[in-house]
Design a protein around this motif. Structure first.
Motif, PDB file in Angstrom:
ATOM      1  N   PRO A 199      13.189  51.769  67.029  1.00  0.00           N
ATOM      2  CA  PRO A 199      12.792  50.796  66.002  1.00  0.00           C
ATOM      3  C   PRO A 199      13.834  49.701  65.796  1.00  0.00           C
ATOM      4  O   PRO A 199      13.587  48.715  65.106  1.00  0.00           O
ATOM      5  N   SER A 200      15.012  49.881  66.399  1.00  0.00           N
ATOM      6  CA  SER A 200      16.162  49.045  66.031  1.00  0.00           C
ATOM      7  C   SER A 200      16.939  48.615  67.269  1.00  0.00           C
ATOM      8  O   SER A 200      16.655  49.060  68.385  1.00  0.00           O
ATOM      9  N   PHE A 201      17.953  47.758  67.040  1.00  0.00           N
ATOM     10  CA  PHE A 201      18.766  47.322  68.167  1.00  0.00           C
ATOM     11  C   PHE A 201      20.250  47.439  67.858  1.00  0.00           C
ATOM     12  O   PHE A 201      20.751  46.827  66.918  1.00  0.00           O
ATOM     13  N   ASN A 241      14.437  41.672  78.034  1.00  0.00           N
ATOM     14  CA  ASN A 241      13.596  40.577  77.523  1.00  0.00           C
ATOM     15  C   ASN A 241      12.214  41.050  77.085  1.00  0.00           C
ATOM     16  O   ASN A 241      11.322  40.238  76.851  1.00  0.00           O
ATOM     17  N   GLU A 242      12.050  42.372  76.979  1.00  0.00           N
ATOM     18  CA  GLU A 242      10.822  42.927  76.394  1.00  0.00           C
ATOM     19  C   GLU A 242      11.236  43.776  75.198  1.00  0.00           C
ATOM     20  O   GLU A 242      12.031  44.715  75.350  1.00  0.00           O
ATOM     21  N   VAL A 243      10.696  43.437  74.033  1.00  0.00           N
ATOM     22  CA  VAL A 243      11.149  44.106  72.808  1.00  0.00           C
ATOM     23  C   VAL A 243       9.975  44.462  71.916  1.00  0.00           C
ATOM     24  O   VAL A 243       8.899  43.869  71.991  1.00  0.00           O
ATOM     25  N   LYS A 244      10.231  45.459  71.070  1.00  0.00           N
ATOM     26  CA  LYS A 244       9.272  45.813  70.021  1.00  0.00           C
ATOM     27  C   LYS A 244       9.586  44.925  68.813  1.00  0.00           C
ATOM     28  O   LYS A 244      10.756  44.747  68.469  1.00  0.00           O
ATOM     29  N   LEU A 279      13.838  56.393  68.407  1.00  0.00           N
ATOM     30  CA  LEU A 279      15.194  56.699  68.891  1.00  0.00           C
ATOM     31  C   LEU A 279      16.217  55.877  68.110  1.00  0.00           C
ATOM     32  O   LEU A 279      16.088  54.658  67.990  1.00  0.00           O
ATOM     33  N   THR A 280      17.234  56.555  67.612  1.00  0.00           N
ATOM     34  CA  THR A 280      18.315  55.808  66.942  1.00  0.00           C
ATOM     35  C   THR A 280      19.704  56.216  67.434  1.00  0.00           C
ATOM     36  O   THR A 280      20.690  55.588  67.030  1.00  0.00           O
ATOM     37  N   THR A 281      19.798  57.252  68.281  1.00  0.00           N
ATOM     38  CA  THR A 281      21.120  57.668  68.770  1.00  0.00           C
ATOM     39  C   THR A 281      21.082  57.950  70.272  1.00  0.00           C
ATOM     40  O   THR A 281      20.036  58.349  70.812  1.00  0.00           O
ATOM     41  N   PRO A 282      22.212  57.785  70.971  1.00  0.00           N
ATOM     42  CA  PRO A 282      22.272  58.118  72.397  1.00  0.00           C
ATOM     43  C   PRO A 282      21.938  59.594  72.674  1.00  0.00           C
ATOM     44  O   PRO A 282      21.344  59.909  73.702  1.00  0.00           O
ATOM     45  N   GLN A 283      22.320  60.484  71.770  1.00  0.00           N
ATOM     46  CA  GLN A 283      21.998  61.901  71.987  1.00  0.00           C
ATOM     47  C   GLN A 283      20.489  62.125  72.002  1.00  0.00           C
ATOM     48  O   GLN A 283      19.965  62.896  72.818  1.00  0.00           O
ATOM     49  N   GLN A 284      19.786  61.436  71.119  1.00  0.00           N
ATOM     50  CA  GLN A 284      18.316  61.554  71.109  1.00  0.00           C
ATOM     51  C   GLN A 284      17.727  61.035  72.416  1.00  0.00           C
ATOM     52  O   GLN A 284      16.729  61.566  72.909  1.00  0.00           O
ATOM     53  N   VAL A 285      18.327  59.992  72.961  1.00  0.00           N
ATOM     54  CA  VAL A 285      17.859  59.463  74.251  1.00  0.00           C
ATOM     55  C   VAL A 285      17.978  60.563  75.308  1.00  0.00           C
ATOM     56  O   VAL A 285      17.029  60.858  76.041  1.00  0.00           O
ATOM     57  N   THR A 288      19.359  55.346  81.448  1.00  0.00           N
ATOM     58  CA  THR A 288      18.371  56.303  81.963  1.00  0.00           C
ATOM     59  C   THR A 288      17.571  55.731  83.128  1.00  0.00           C
ATOM     60  O   THR A 288      16.976  56.492  83.894  1.00  0.00           O
ATOM     61  N   GLY A 289      17.494  54.398  83.206  1.00  0.00           N
ATOM     62  CA  GLY A 289      16.662  53.783  84.246  1.00  0.00           C
ATOM     63  C   GLY A 289      15.177  53.777  83.912  1.00  0.00           C
ATOM     64  O   GLY A 289      14.360  53.330  84.707  1.00  0.00           O
ATOM     65  N   LEU A 290      14.809  54.283  82.724  1.00  0.00           N
ATOM     66  CA  LEU A 290      13.399  54.334  82.324  1.00  0.00           C
ATOM     67  C   LEU A 290      12.985  53.016  81.653  1.00  0.00           C
ATOM     68  O   LEU A 290      13.834  52.294  81.118  1.00  0.00           O
ATOM     69  N   PRO A 291      11.675  52.737  81.634  1.00  0.00           N
ATOM     70  CA  PRO A 291      11.206  51.579  80.863  1.00  0.00           C
ATOM     71  C   PRO A 291      11.622  51.739  79.399  1.00  0.00           C
ATOM     72  O   PRO A 291      11.526  52.842  78.849  1.00  0.00           O
ATOM     73  N   LEU A 292      12.053  50.653  78.791  1.00  0.00           N
ATOM     74  CA  LEU A 292      12.552  50.770  77.416  1.00  0.00           C
ATOM     75  C   LEU A 292      12.063  49.624  76.554  1.00  0.00           C
ATOM     76  O   LEU A 292      11.772  48.531  77.044  1.00  0.00           O
ATOM     77  N   LEU A 293      12.008  49.917  75.255  1.00  0.00           N
ATOM     78  CA  LEU A 293      11.502  48.946  74.290  1.00  0.00           C
ATOM     79  C   LEU A 293      12.289  49.085  72.987  1.00  0.00           C
ATOM     80  O   LEU A 293      11.886  49.822  72.089  1.00  0.00           O
ATOM     81  N   PRO A 294      13.403  48.382  72.876  1.00  0.00           N
ATOM     82  CA  PRO A 294      14.149  48.425  71.623  1.00  0.00           C
ATOM     83  C   PRO A 294      13.512  47.514  70.576  1.00  0.00           C
ATOM     84  O   PRO A 294      12.844  46.546  70.923  1.00  0.00           O
ATOM     85  N   GLY A 295      13.743  47.846  69.315  1.00  0.00           N
ATOM     86  CA  GLY A 295      13.134  47.087  68.222  1.00  0.00           C
ATOM     87  C   GLY A 295      14.015  45.949  67.733  1.00  0.00           C
ATOM     88  O   GLY A 295      15.234  46.097  67.621  1.00  0.00           O
ATOM     89  N   VAL A 296      13.354  44.819  67.434  1.00  0.00           N
ATOM     90  CA  VAL A 296      14.062  43.655  66.887  1.00  0.00           C
ATOM     91  C   VAL A 296      13.173  42.989  65.842  1.00  0.00           C
ATOM     92  O   VAL A 296      11.954  43.183  65.847  1.00  0.00           O
TER      93      VAL A 296
END
Ligand code: 3PG
Length: 216
Positions: free
Chosen positions: A92-94, A128-131, A72-78, A105-113
């Motif tokens: 993959p990114s932050f 506080n949980e990241v890829k 995911l890289t854009t809000p529209q894709q979300v 969205t309220g869903l579990p999420l994992l942004p990349g750093v």
């Protein structure tokens, strides 16, 4: 409502397969094979025209598998991914914009750093949980150790270059709650429709990690 954590999602099978899917039938078969091998979550990446259809098909036809979206890289894709049935979100990114759209969205999420600055931005949004991506290219275990000494409250899911040969060194770190990777469902295995091998590799990886946990 409290957002479910990503680590909770993968607690029982702490491997996140990264799936490059070109068609719905393969996505359904790969998901069944992974689940048979003991893996309960799968990330379908938005890198093919069929990706959203694949997420929708797995969500409907393999309900035992928790399917999410990656790259995911854009809000529209979300938005599009949630509409397709994605149950978790990986980037993959932050950026603040992207992370906020994922939080909405309220869903579990994992942004990349990969850096202290990106981690600080994530913490500013309560994440506080990241890829950690791409893990091996950005220094792998040693970099995570150095980051953890500063950010002890952060948990990582390294992805990129993780494989059975280096799994144990990653899981030796308390700051790692899961790893991501494509080794158990490579493009080659999918192209040859080798579902049995995908199940076996999944099962081997899960057993190996369970043994590591027991000896810890
Ligand atoms: C990806 O985004 O493709 C993942 O990082 C997978 O990496 P891997 O193929 O090295 O496991």
């Amino acid at each position: 409502m409290l957002r479910p954590s990503f680590s909770g999602l993968v607690k029982n099978s702490p491997i996140l397969p990264v799936l490059h899917m070109e068609n719905v039938d393969d996505a359904v078969n790969v998901s069944k094979a992974l689940y048979q091998g003991g893996i309960t979550c799968a990330e379908i990446v938005l890198r093919s025209p069929a990706a959203l259809d694949c997420i929708a098909a797995v969500s409907e036809q393999v309900p035992q598998m928790t399917v999410g979206v990656g790259t995911l890289t854009t809000p529209q894709q979300v938005k599009d991914s949630v509409a397709a049935g994605a149950k978790f979100l990986v980037s993959p990114s932050f950026t603040k914009t992207l992370a906020n759209s994922m939080l909405d969205t309220g869903l579990p999420l994992l942004p990349g750093v990969v850096s202290p600055s990106e981690i600080t931005q994530a913490l500013e949004l309560g994440i506080n949980e990241v890829k950690f991506f791409p893990a091996e290219q950005y220094g792998g275990v040693n970099t995570i150790k150095a980051l953890s000494s500063v950010f002890s409250q952060v948990k990582f899911c390294p992805t990129g270059g993780v494989n059975p040969n280096n799994l144990s060194s990653y899981f030796a770190l308390n700051s790692i709650f899961a790893v991501g990777g494509s080794w158990m469902a490579t493009k080659e295995l999918v192209a040859s429709k080798n579902w049995q091998e995908i199940s076996q590799l999944s099962q081997q990886a899960i057993s190996y990690i369970n043994e590591l946990d027991r000896s810890a």
